[in-house]
Design a protein around this motif. Structure first.
Motif, PDB file in Angstrom:
ATOM      1  N   ASP A   1       4.657  23.175  -6.472  1.00  0.00           N
ATOM      2  CA  ASP A   1       3.312  23.620  -5.895  1.00  0.00           C
ATOM      3  C   ASP A   1       2.195  22.901  -6.521  1.00  0.00           C
ATOM      4  N   HIS A   2       2.238  22.398  -7.874  1.00  0.00           N
ATOM      5  CA  HIS A   2       1.362  21.522  -8.242  1.00  0.00           C
ATOM      6  C   HIS A   2       1.110  20.179  -7.419  1.00  0.00           C
ATOM      7  N   LEU A   3       2.235  19.547  -7.111  1.00  0.00           N
ATOM      8  CA  LEU A   3       2.070  18.339  -6.349  1.00  0.00           C
ATOM      9  C   LEU A   3       1.807  18.692  -5.200  1.00  0.00           C
ATOM     10  N   ILE A   4       1.875  19.856  -4.381  1.00  0.00           N
ATOM     11  CA  ILE A   4       1.175  20.082  -3.066  1.00  0.00           C
ATOM     12  C   ILE A   4      -0.540  19.675  -3.216  1.00  0.00           C
ATOM     13  N   VAL A   5      -0.914  20.545  -4.430  1.00  0.00           N
ATOM     14  CA  VAL A   5      -2.270  20.554  -4.541  1.00  0.00           C
ATOM     15  C   VAL A   5      -2.842  19.016  -4.995  1.00  0.00           C
ATOM     16  N   LYS A   6      -1.920  18.541  -5.618  1.00  0.00           N
ATOM     17  CA  LYS A   6      -2.360  17.148  -6.315  1.00  0.00           C
ATOM     18  C   LYS A   6      -2.405  16.219  -4.856  1.00  0.00           C
ATOM     19  N   GLY A   7      -1.341  16.346  -4.298  1.00  0.00           N
ATOM     20  CA  GLY A   7      -1.320  15.226  -3.046  1.00  0.00           C
ATOM     21  C   GLY A   7      -2.351  15.538  -2.063  1.00  0.00           C
ATOM     22  N   LEU A   8      -2.792  16.824  -1.759  1.00  0.00           N
ATOM     23  CA  LEU A   8      -3.848  16.956  -0.833  1.00  0.00           C
ATOM     24  C   LEU A   8      -5.303  16.412  -1.474  1.00  0.00           C
ATOM     25  N   ALA A   9      -5.618  16.545  -2.712  1.00  0.00           N
ATOM     26  CA  ALA A   9      -6.695  16.019  -3.260  1.00  0.00           C
ATOM     27  C   ALA A   9      -6.795  14.405  -3.414  1.00  0.00           C
ATOM     28  N   ARG A  10      -5.575  13.769  -3.406  1.00  0.00           N
ATOM     29  CA  ARG A  10      -5.536  12.570  -3.710  1.00  0.00           C
ATOM     30  C   ARG A  10      -5.629  12.012  -2.292  1.00  0.00           C
ATOM     31  N   SER A  11      -4.961  12.430  -1.135  1.00  0.00           N
ATOM     32  CA  SER A  11      -4.892  11.750   0.042  1.00  0.00           C
ATOM     33  C   SER A  11      -6.374  11.904   0.610  1.00  0.00           C
ATOM     34  N   ALA A  12      -6.990  12.904   0.305  1.00  0.00           N
ATOM     35  CA  ALA A  12      -8.377  13.082   0.931  1.00  0.00           C
ATOM     36  C   ALA A  12      -9.454  12.044   0.490  1.00  0.00           C
ATOM     37  N   ARG A  13      -9.018  11.431  -0.542  1.00  0.00           N
ATOM     38  CA  ARG A  13      -9.996  10.072  -1.041  1.00  0.00           C
ATOM     39  C   ARG A  13      -9.665   8.905   0.124  1.00  0.00           C
ATOM     40  N   PHE A  14      -8.863   8.971   0.790  1.00  0.00           N
ATOM     41  CA  PHE A  14      -8.529   7.555   1.509  1.00  0.00           C
ATOM     42  C   PHE A  14      -9.104   7.968   2.900  1.00  0.00           C
ATOM     43  N   ASP A  15     -10.033   7.477   3.488  1.00  0.00           N
ATOM     44  CA  ASP A  15     -10.442   7.617   5.066  1.00  0.00           C
ATOM     45  C   ASP A  15     -10.797   6.359   5.962  1.00  0.00           C
TER      46      ASP A  15
ATOM     47  N   PHE B   1       0.955  -1.231   0.056  1.00  0.00           N
ATOM     48  CA  PHE B   1      -0.146   0.052  -0.110  1.00  0.00           C
ATOM     49  C   PHE B   1       0.901   1.164  -0.101  1.00  0.00           C
ATOM     50  N   GLY B   2       1.560   1.623   1.104  1.00  0.00           N
ATOM     51  CA  GLY B   2       2.378   2.920   1.330  1.00  0.00           C
ATOM     52  C   GLY B   2       1.802   3.870   1.876  1.00  0.00           C
ATOM     53  N   LEU B   3       1.245   3.673   3.163  1.00  0.00           N
ATOM     54  CA  LEU B   3       0.377   4.773   4.086  1.00  0.00           C
ATOM     55  C   LEU B   3       1.493   5.862   4.125  1.00  0.00           C
ATOM     56  N   PRO B   4       2.789   5.888   4.481  1.00  0.00           N
ATOM     57  CA  PRO B   4       3.414   7.089   4.811  1.00  0.00           C
ATOM     58  C   PRO B   4       3.386   8.082   3.620  1.00  0.00           C
ATOM     59  N   LEU B   5       3.348   7.691   2.323  1.00  0.00           N
ATOM     60  CA  LEU B   5       3.472   8.606   1.246  1.00  0.00           C
ATOM     61  C   LEU B   5       1.980   9.569   1.457  1.00  0.00           C
ATOM     62  N   LEU B   6       0.796   8.616   1.752  1.00  0.00           N
ATOM     63  CA  LEU B   6      -0.249   9.632   1.879  1.00  0.00           C
ATOM     64  C   LEU B   6      -0.489  10.461   2.901  1.00  0.00           C
ATOM     65  N   GLU B   7       0.016  10.014   4.203  1.00  0.00           N
ATOM     66  CA  GLU B   7       0.397  10.711   5.496  1.00  0.00           C
ATOM     67  C   GLU B   7       1.308  12.368   5.001  1.00  0.00           C
ATOM     68  N   ALA B   8       2.225  12.036   4.289  1.00  0.00           N
ATOM     69  CA  ALA B   8       2.985  13.124   3.791  1.00  0.00           C
ATOM     70  C   ALA B   8       2.092  13.954   2.872  1.00  0.00           C
ATOM     71  N   MET B   9       1.570  13.400   2.085  1.00  0.00           N
ATOM     72  CA  MET B   9       0.681  14.067   0.900  1.00  0.00           C
ATOM     73  C   MET B   9      -0.585  14.904   1.683  1.00  0.00           C
ATOM     74  N   ALA B  10      -0.960  14.333   2.884  1.00  0.00           N
ATOM     75  CA  ALA B  10      -2.259  14.969   3.336  1.00  0.00           C
ATOM     76  C   ALA B  10      -1.571  16.130   4.341  1.00  0.00           C
ATOM     77  N   CYS B  11      -0.294  16.212   4.462  1.00  0.00           N
ATOM     78  CA  CYS B  11       0.259  17.359   5.194  1.00  0.00           C
ATOM     79  C   CYS B  11       0.607  18.573   4.168  1.00  0.00           C
ATOM     80  N   GLY B  12       0.567  18.267   2.801  1.00  0.00           N
ATOM     81  CA  GLY B  12       0.919  19.239   1.966  1.00  0.00           C
ATOM     82  C   GLY B  12       2.302  18.940   1.520  1.00  0.00           C
ATOM     83  N   THR B  13       2.727  17.839   1.864  1.00  0.00           N
ATOM     84  CA  THR B  13       4.386  17.621   1.456  1.00  0.00           C
ATOM     85  C   THR B  13       4.881  16.921   0.291  1.00  0.00           C
ATOM     86  N   PRO B  14       5.244  17.301  -0.606  1.00  0.00           N
ATOM     87  CA  PRO B  14       5.470  16.597  -1.945  1.00  0.00           C
ATOM     88  C   PRO B  14       6.163  15.407  -1.710  1.00  0.00           C
TER      89      PRO B  14
END
Length: 376
Positions: free
Chosen positions: A346-360, A290-303
């Protein structure tokens, strides 16, 4: 016909230990989601001894502490005894293995089948090797009697059904979620990290499991330092100084030591601050279910700079910078690309926040409860 209340036992043996691993957090968050979702069925959460009482009882959720630190005794003797005592209708084991002798339906969360694959690297500890042997012996036997198998990605589902074709109709993908505490923060309160300037370091979780690719990542970081005009530091989390010194000597990379910030242990609830202050998160793993840490980083706005292998593209899609984890130059070049392209950053910050929000975790708990309800 009236709906029948079930007595459901969930195995969560290691959630009370202080230094939790990924599977422990998955079990904990899934159970918390069920607590909010299901007030009808009766739950007994079977845990081992530990100091981190991270789960509270509710009216229909009881915690049963089975007092043994021996994994084999805990799982194969104490857990079946509990099932008999509480007259359980269903057992859900959350961490790949389960008792061999039970007479009630079994739901098994099988995060991966790495234990039957060719080993990646050879520096596993004796504990890891014994665990691999145990899983290779137990898992195929319990798969003969399992009701449903939950796994965490379609990538892993395909692996499981190739290895065990008879399970094709029994394996279900249920994605992990991301805790709501992982989010962009305006400031970091913990004094350990307050002195670090935001964006001044790359973050790497220093897991020594060969599949996490620590050696190649350190080599890639050395390449990055040669080529970068900024030369940001690298914060290594959960890696002790002694092991790092041995690793740097083995790789002949003592020259990078002054650029390394080492934190031997960061509590999980403080990781959100470390993610937030990082310039980016390095996750060039060779093999992930899966790779949960990468989603955690993305949810924090970190590329994130990560790998183009296993389940990672399924989870991250186009929200990260990909690299070949076996190619040091590929990892280092991905770091340089992110550092030198502010529009991409900057683009990946926005994309990462949107993508991580789909996992709850509510979604994870809902799909898990649906499996419970399908029994009987």
């Amino acid at each position: 016909m009236a709906k029948r209340k079930k007595i459901i036992v969930i195995e969560a043996q290691r959630i009370f230990r202080r230094n939790k691993h990924g599977m422990d957090f998955v079990a904990l968050e899934m159970i918390r989601g069920l607590q909010q979702l299901d007030t009808f069925n009766q739950y007994i959460i079977a845990v081992g001894p530990g100091q981190d009482r991270c789960l509270s009882e509710t009216e229909n959720f009881t915690i049963a502490i089975l007092e043994s630190s021996n994994y084999l005794i805990w799982e194969q003797i104490l857990l079946p005894r509990l099932l008999t005592q509480v007259k359980a209708d269903l057992l859900h084991c959350t961490s790949n293995t389960a008792p061999l002798w039970i007479s009630i339906p079994l739901v098994l969360t099988l995060h991966d089948i790495i234990f039957i694959e060719k080993k990646i690297g050879s520096n596993s500890s004796m504990y890891q090797n014994l665990g691999r042997i145990y899983r290779r012996w137990v898992v195929p036997r319990i798969l003969n009697k399992v009701y449903k198998v939950i796994t965490v990605s379609d990538f892993e589902r395909n692996n499981i059904t190739r290895a065990f074709p008879r399970l094709r109709d029994q394996v279900i993908t249920i994605y992990n979620g991301v805790s709501t505490r992982f989010k962009p923060l305006p400031f970091c309160a913990d004094p350990r990290f307050s002195a670090l300037e935001k964006g001044s370091y790359w973050l790497l979780l220093g897991n020594t499991d060969p599949k996490k690719n620590l050696k190649n990542t350190l080599r890639a970081y050395a390449y990055y330092l040669q080529e970068s005009q900024y030369k940001k530091k690298l914060l290594l989390a959960d890696l002790d100084h002694t092991h790092l010194d041995k690793l740097l000597a083995e790789l002949d990379l003592q020259i990078i030591k002054d650029y390394l910030i080492v934190e031997e242990y960061i509590p999980h609830d403080l990781l959100v601050q470390v993610y937030n202050k990082a310039f980016a998160f390095l996750y060039p793993s060779i093999r992930e279910s899966f790779g949960l840490p990468l989603l955690e980083a993305m949810a924090c706005g970190t590329p994130v700079v990560t790998s183009d292998t296993s389940a990672i593209p399924e989870v991250a899609e186009d929200s990260v910078v990909y690299s070949n984890p076996h190619d040091i130059t590929s990892i280092g070049s991905a770091m340089l690309q992110l550092e030198n392209d502010s529009m991409l950053y900057d683009h990946l910050i926005v994309k990462g926040l949107a993508r991580s929000a789909r996992f709850d975790w509510h979604q994870t708990a809902t799909k898990t409860l649906n499996i419970y309800e399908s029994i009987y």
